[in-house]
Design a protein around this motif. Structure first.
Motif, PDB file in Angstrom:
ATOM      1  N   MET A   1      -0.902  16.304   1.986  1.00 16.59           N
ATOM      2  CA  MET A   1       0.004  16.112   3.087  1.00 16.59           C
ATOM      3  C   MET A   1      -0.292  14.804   3.810  1.00 16.59           C
ATOM      4  O   MET A   1       0.633  14.101   4.211  1.00 16.59           O
ATOM      5  CB  MET A   1      -0.137  17.317   4.024  1.00 16.59           C
ATOM      6  CG  MET A   1       0.810  17.290   5.168  1.00 16.59           C
ATOM      7  SD  MET A   1       2.449  17.542   4.544  1.00 16.59           S
ATOM      8  CE  MET A   1       3.296  17.884   5.996  1.00 16.59           C
ATOM      9  N   LYS A   2      -1.582  14.495   3.954  1.00 17.78           N
ATOM     10  CA  LYS A   2      -1.963  13.258   4.619  1.00 17.78           C
ATOM     11  C   LYS A   2      -1.464  12.050   3.840  1.00 17.78           C
ATOM     12  O   LYS A   2      -1.049  11.054   4.423  1.00 17.78           O
ATOM     13  CB  LYS A   2      -3.477  13.176   4.780  1.00 17.78           C
ATOM     14  CG  LYS A   2      -4.039  14.155   5.787  1.00 17.78           C
ATOM     15  CD  LYS A   2      -5.536  13.974   5.882  1.00 17.78           C
ATOM     16  CE  LYS A   2      -6.136  14.991   6.836  1.00 17.78           C
ATOM     17  NZ  LYS A   2      -7.586  14.866   6.914  1.00 17.78           N
ATOM     18  N   LYS A   3      -1.505  12.154   2.498  1.00 24.20           N
ATOM     19  CA  LYS A   3      -1.061  11.044   1.670  1.00 24.20           C
ATOM     20  C   LYS A   3       0.441  10.815   1.823  1.00 24.20           C
ATOM     21  O   LYS A   3       0.906   9.679   1.832  1.00 24.20           O
ATOM     22  CB  LYS A   3      -1.408  11.298   0.202  1.00 24.20           C
ATOM     23  CG  LYS A   3      -2.889  11.207  -0.074  1.00 24.20           C
ATOM     24  CD  LYS A   3      -3.161  11.414  -1.542  1.00 24.20           C
ATOM     25  CE  LYS A   3      -4.655  11.333  -1.820  1.00 24.20           C
ATOM     26  NZ  LYS A   3      -4.967  11.513  -3.215  1.00 24.20           N
ATOM     27  N   ILE A   4       1.188  11.856   1.972  1.00 22.89           N
ATOM     28  CA  ILE A   4       2.643  11.728   2.117  1.00 22.89           C
ATOM     29  C   ILE A   4       2.964  11.065   3.468  1.00 22.89           C
ATOM     30  O   ILE A   4       3.791  10.150   3.537  1.00 22.89           O
ATOM     31  CB  ILE A   4       3.329  13.110   1.989  1.00 22.89           C
ATOM     32  CG1 ILE A   4       3.155  13.631   0.574  1.00 22.89           C
ATOM     33  CG2 ILE A   4       4.799  13.017   2.348  1.00 22.89           C
ATOM     34  CD1 ILE A   4       3.659  15.050   0.386  1.00 22.89           C
ATOM     35  N   ILE A   5       2.310  11.506   4.534  1.00 18.57           N
ATOM     36  CA  ILE A   5       2.551  10.925   5.860  1.00 18.57           C
ATOM     37  C   ILE A   5       2.128   9.452   5.869  1.00 18.57           C
ATOM     38  O   ILE A   5       2.834   8.596   6.405  1.00 18.57           O
ATOM     39  CB  ILE A   5       1.807  11.730   6.946  1.00 18.57           C
ATOM     40  CG1 ILE A   5       2.423  13.120   7.074  1.00 18.57           C
ATOM     41  CG2 ILE A   5       1.854  11.008   8.286  1.00 18.57           C
ATOM     42  CD1 ILE A   5       1.694  14.040   7.999  1.00 18.57           C
ATOM     43  N   LEU A   6       1.002   9.137   5.258  1.00 19.17           N
ATOM     44  CA  LEU A   6       0.540   7.765   5.184  1.00 19.17           C
ATOM     45  C   LEU A   6       1.513   6.901   4.388  1.00 19.17           C
ATOM     46  O   LEU A   6       1.834   5.781   4.771  1.00 19.17           O
ATOM     47  CB  LEU A   6      -0.867   7.718   4.571  1.00 19.17           C
ATOM     48  CG  LEU A   6      -1.493   6.332   4.462  1.00 19.17           C
ATOM     49  CD1 LEU A   6      -1.710   5.722   5.844  1.00 19.17           C
ATOM     50  CD2 LEU A   6      -2.803   6.401   3.715  1.00 19.17           C
ATOM     51  N   LEU A  13       6.822   0.824   8.035  1.00 21.52           N
ATOM     52  CA  LEU A  13       6.267  -0.401   8.584  1.00 21.52           C
ATOM     53  C   LEU A  13       6.753  -1.618   7.796  1.00 21.52           C
ATOM     54  O   LEU A  13       7.145  -2.628   8.382  1.00 21.52           O
ATOM     55  CB  LEU A  13       4.743  -0.329   8.579  1.00 21.52           C
ATOM     56  CG  LEU A  13       4.002  -1.516   9.204  1.00 21.52           C
ATOM     57  CD1 LEU A  13       4.331  -1.621  10.684  1.00 21.52           C
ATOM     58  CD2 LEU A  13       2.507  -1.356   9.022  1.00 21.52           C
ATOM     59  N   VAL A  14       6.740  -1.538   6.486  1.00 23.56           N
ATOM     60  CA  VAL A  14       7.211  -2.641   5.634  1.00 23.56           C
ATOM     61  C   VAL A  14       8.705  -2.878   5.851  1.00 23.56           C
ATOM     62  O   VAL A  14       9.159  -4.019   5.963  1.00 23.56           O
ATOM     63  CB  VAL A  14       6.894  -2.350   4.150  1.00 23.56           C
ATOM     64  CG1 VAL A  14       7.579  -3.347   3.235  1.00 23.56           C
ATOM     65  CG2 VAL A  14       5.389  -2.360   3.919  1.00 23.56           C
ATOM     66  N   CYS A  20      12.772  -7.613  10.715  1.00 26.96           N
ATOM     67  CA  CYS A  20      12.518  -8.475  11.867  1.00 26.96           C
ATOM     68  C   CYS A  20      12.570  -9.948  11.486  1.00 26.96           C
ATOM     69  O   CYS A  20      12.980 -10.783  12.273  1.00 26.96           O
ATOM     70  CB  CYS A  20      11.160  -8.164  12.489  1.00 26.96           C
ATOM     71  SG  CYS A  20      11.126  -6.593  13.361  1.00 26.96           S
ATOM     72  N   LYS A  21      12.153 -10.280  10.284  1.00 28.12           N
ATOM     73  CA  LYS A  21      12.157 -11.676   9.860  1.00 28.12           C
ATOM     74  C   LYS A  21      13.568 -12.229   9.827  1.00 28.12           C
ATOM     75  O   LYS A  21      13.815 -13.352  10.225  1.00 28.12           O
ATOM     76  CB  LYS A  21      11.511 -11.816   8.480  1.00 28.12           C
ATOM     77  CG  LYS A  21      10.016 -11.625   8.487  1.00 28.12           C
ATOM     78  CD  LYS A  21       9.450 -11.789   7.109  1.00 28.12           C
ATOM     79  CE  LYS A  21       7.963 -11.457   7.098  1.00 28.12           C
ATOM     80  NZ  LYS A  21       7.425 -11.488   5.758  1.00 28.12           N
ATOM     81  N   GLU A  22      14.499 -11.469   9.368  1.00 28.00           N
ATOM     82  CA  GLU A  22      15.874 -11.937   9.314  1.00 28.00           C
ATOM     83  C   GLU A  22      16.433 -12.125  10.717  1.00 28.00           C
ATOM     84  O   GLU A  22      17.110 -13.099  10.989  1.00 28.00           O
ATOM     85  CB  GLU A  22      16.726 -10.938   8.523  1.00 28.00           C
ATOM     86  CG  GLU A  22      16.357 -10.856   7.059  1.00 28.00           C
ATOM     87  CD  GLU A  22      17.103  -9.754   6.355  1.00 28.00           C
ATOM     88  OE1 GLU A  22      17.494  -9.991   5.205  1.00 28.00           O
ATOM     89  OE2 GLU A  22      17.278  -8.677   6.952  1.00 28.00           O
TER      90      GLU A  22
END
Length: 154
Positions: A1-6, A13-14, A20-22
């Motif tokens: 579950m932690k891996k899925i949330i991460l 984030l990506v 934002c760059k555009e």
């Protein structure tokens, strides 16, 4: 579950960072860039104060005799000259009559310095001109040989 949330967090984030760059590149206004370039070019231009003399010698004077001289100056720089203050190294020397208005490049001005004849023998006083020049302070000097007061007892 932690891996899925991460994994979901990294993906969000990506995605957010790439969007934002555009937006940032679209916000650049070419007029602002041009105005900033002109402002930065002008910020490196300073007025330059050039005196007709940097030292005045009153010669030999009697004690307590008031003498006065005039220092003339010219703004030889590329920006308006503003003199904010003129002070002497002691209270016996009084600078006065200078303009606090901006002096255009190429224009001239002057101020007078009065010395009250205090002291004895060789004296030298420094007058400091505070202005918006690159150094911020310029100096001129007055000198005199004050003869001892014959009425003064030792």
């Amino acid at each position: 579950m932690k891996k899925i949330i991460l994994g979901v967090s990294v993906f969000c984030l990506v995605a957010f960072a790439s969007s934002c760059k555009e937006d940032a590149s679209k916000k650049i206004n070419e007029n602002n860039v041009a105005e900033a370039a002109v402002r930065d070019a002008n910020a490196s231009k300073f007025p330059v104060i050039e005196f007709d003399k940097t030292e005045h010698d009153f010669g030999e004077i009697d004690a307590k005799t008031q003498v006065e001289t005039v220092f003339k100056y010219k703004n030889t720089g590329d920006a308006p000259l503003v003199i904010t203050d003129i002070k002497s190294s002691c209270g016996c020397t009084v600078p006065k009559d200078w303009s606090r208005e901006p002096l255009a490049p190429g224009a001239t001005g002057q101020f007078s310095v009065k010395f009250n004849g205090s002291g004895t023998n060789k004296i030298s006083k420094t007058i400091t001109v505070t202005a918006n020049t690159e150094q911020g302070r310029e100096t001129v000097k007055i000198t005199a040989f004050v003869k001892p007061d014959p009425t003064k007892t030792k």
